[in-house]
Design a protein around this motif. Structure first.
Motif, short mmCIF file in Angstrom:
data_model
loop_
_atom_site.label_atom_id
_atom_site.label_comp_id
_atom_site.label_asym_id
_atom_site.label_seq_id
_atom_site.Cartn_x
_atom_site.Cartn_y
_atom_site.Cartn_z
N VAL A 29 25.50 -64.11 121.20
CA VAL A 29 25.64 -62.70 120.81
C VAL A 29 26.98 -62.21 121.32
CG1 VAL A 29 24.65 -60.38 120.94
CG2 VAL A 29 23.14 -62.39 121.00
N THR A 30 27.79 -61.68 120.41
CA THR A 30 29.15 -61.23 120.74
C THR A 30 29.33 -59.77 120.39
OG1 THR A 30 30.04 -63.44 120.29
CG2 THR A 30 31.61 -61.61 120.32
N ALA A 31 29.79 -58.98 121.35
CA ALA A 31 30.17 -57.60 121.07
C ALA A 31 31.66 -57.57 120.73
CB ALA A 31 29.90 -56.71 122.28
N ASN A 34 27.91 -58.00 117.09
CA ASN A 34 27.69 -56.56 117.09
C ASN A 34 29.04 -55.86 117.15
OD1 ASN A 34 24.82 -56.65 117.10
ND2 ASN A 34 24.85 -57.10 119.29
N VAL A 35 29.38 -55.13 116.11
CA VAL A 35 30.67 -54.44 116.09
C VAL A 35 30.55 -53.20 116.97
CG1 VAL A 35 32.42 -53.32 114.69
CG2 VAL A 35 31.23 -55.35 113.82
N MET A 95 18.69 -57.27 115.53
CA MET A 95 18.79 -58.39 116.47
C MET A 95 17.42 -58.97 116.78
SD MET A 95 21.66 -57.43 119.34
CE MET A 95 21.07 -58.77 120.38
N HIS A 96 16.43 -58.11 116.97
CA HIS A 96 15.08 -58.57 117.27
C HIS A 96 14.56 -59.44 116.14
CE1 HIS A 96 10.67 -58.23 117.80
NE2 HIS A 96 10.97 -58.19 119.09
N ASN A 141 26.19 -56.97 112.71
CA ASN A 141 25.80 -55.56 112.76
C ASN A 141 27.07 -54.71 112.75
OD1 ASN A 141 22.88 -55.44 112.91
ND2 ASN A 141 23.06 -56.46 114.89
N ASN A 142 27.42 -54.25 111.57
CA ASN A 142 28.69 -53.55 111.40
C ASN A 142 28.53 -52.10 110.94
OD1 ASN A 142 31.72 -53.34 110.73
ND2 ASN A 142 30.75 -53.01 108.72
#
Length: 253
Positions: free
Chosen positions: A172-174, A134-135, A118-119, A85-86
């Protein structure tokens, strides 16, 4: 081969993610509003790396565009292994002076869009395994108008989701870079150097993506590229909020 879906793939960190993943042999699904730019990038990836590249032209702020990307993430016949997600854009810091419709679009692309994607991704990844990046931004830790607020939400949600769904094989990584040379600021009408930020604080896009991919592979919930920004984030835990708010006023975004 693994398949990665990247939003905002037509420029900046999105393009850098595409290059680095293609070099590793991953097939790609490139998502952005600019079809010509995506097709050119896809052709380059196919020619240079011999991978499969899908182009999905979609504005994920709009319902129709979001629905197309959600449908692709839900495609069980060609499952996505890595969602990045960028997509995003910036606004001037002065919330009260900004157009409220612009602020709503800004909120949708930074909060609603990654939440919905994401869902959809979790629906196909749970039990099978997968990764989501997730950026976000170091701004998440510093009061800085609605951009920082939305990134703060994204960091908190990512950290919770990583703890919750790692048991199902999904991490999941921020990813929280600091100021990065990507064209993000130029698209706001700022030339390099006009942001008012010291040169030592700027990062290279290649380094940001490389460290983000490494930390995601390790299952980390939070990735902060470079030791200098790690130190800044650590300092935000102890500095008074008034001092952080003053630091957040620097620059024009």
């Amino acid at each position: 081969m693994p398949i990665a879906l990247i939003t905002g793939a037509s420029s900046g960190l999105g393009t850098e993610f595409a290059h680095q993943l293609a070099e590793r042999g991953a097939d790609l699904v490139l998502v952005a509003r600019s079809g010509d730019t995506l097709e050119n990038l896809a052709g380059e990836m196919r020619d240079n790396h011999g991978i499969s590249v899908e182009v999905l032209v979609a504005d994920i702020v709009e319902e129709a565009g979001m629905s197309r990307v959600v449908a692709r993430l839900a495609d069980a016949a060609h499952p996505i292994d890595l969602l990045i997600n960028n997509a995003g854009f910036g606004l001037p810091l002065h919330f009260a002076d900004n157009d409220i419709d612009d602020e709503v679009r800004h909120l949708r692309i930074h909060v609603e869009a990654p939440m919905r994607l994401m869902h959809a991704a979790l629906g196909s990844m749970r039990g099978r395994g997968g990764r989501i990046i997730n950026v976000a931004s170091v701004a998440a830790f510093i009061p800085r108008s609605t951009y920082a607020a939305s990134k703060n939400w994204l960091v908190g949600f990512s950290e919770w989701a990583n703890a919750e769904y790692s048991r199902d094989g999904v991490t999941v990584t921020a990813l929280c870079p600091g100021f990065t040379h990507t064209g993000f600021h130029e698209r706001m009408g700022l030339a390099r150097g006009e942001e008012g930020i010291a040169s030592w604080m700027w990062l290279d896009a290649g380094t940001v993506v490389r460290e983000g991919l490494r930390d995601a592979a390790r299952g980390k919930a939070l990735s902060v590229p470079s030791w200098r920004y790690k130190a800044i984030v650590a300092a935000t835990r102890i500095l008074p909020s008034s001092l952080l708010a003053g630091a957040g006023r620097r620059g024009r975004m």
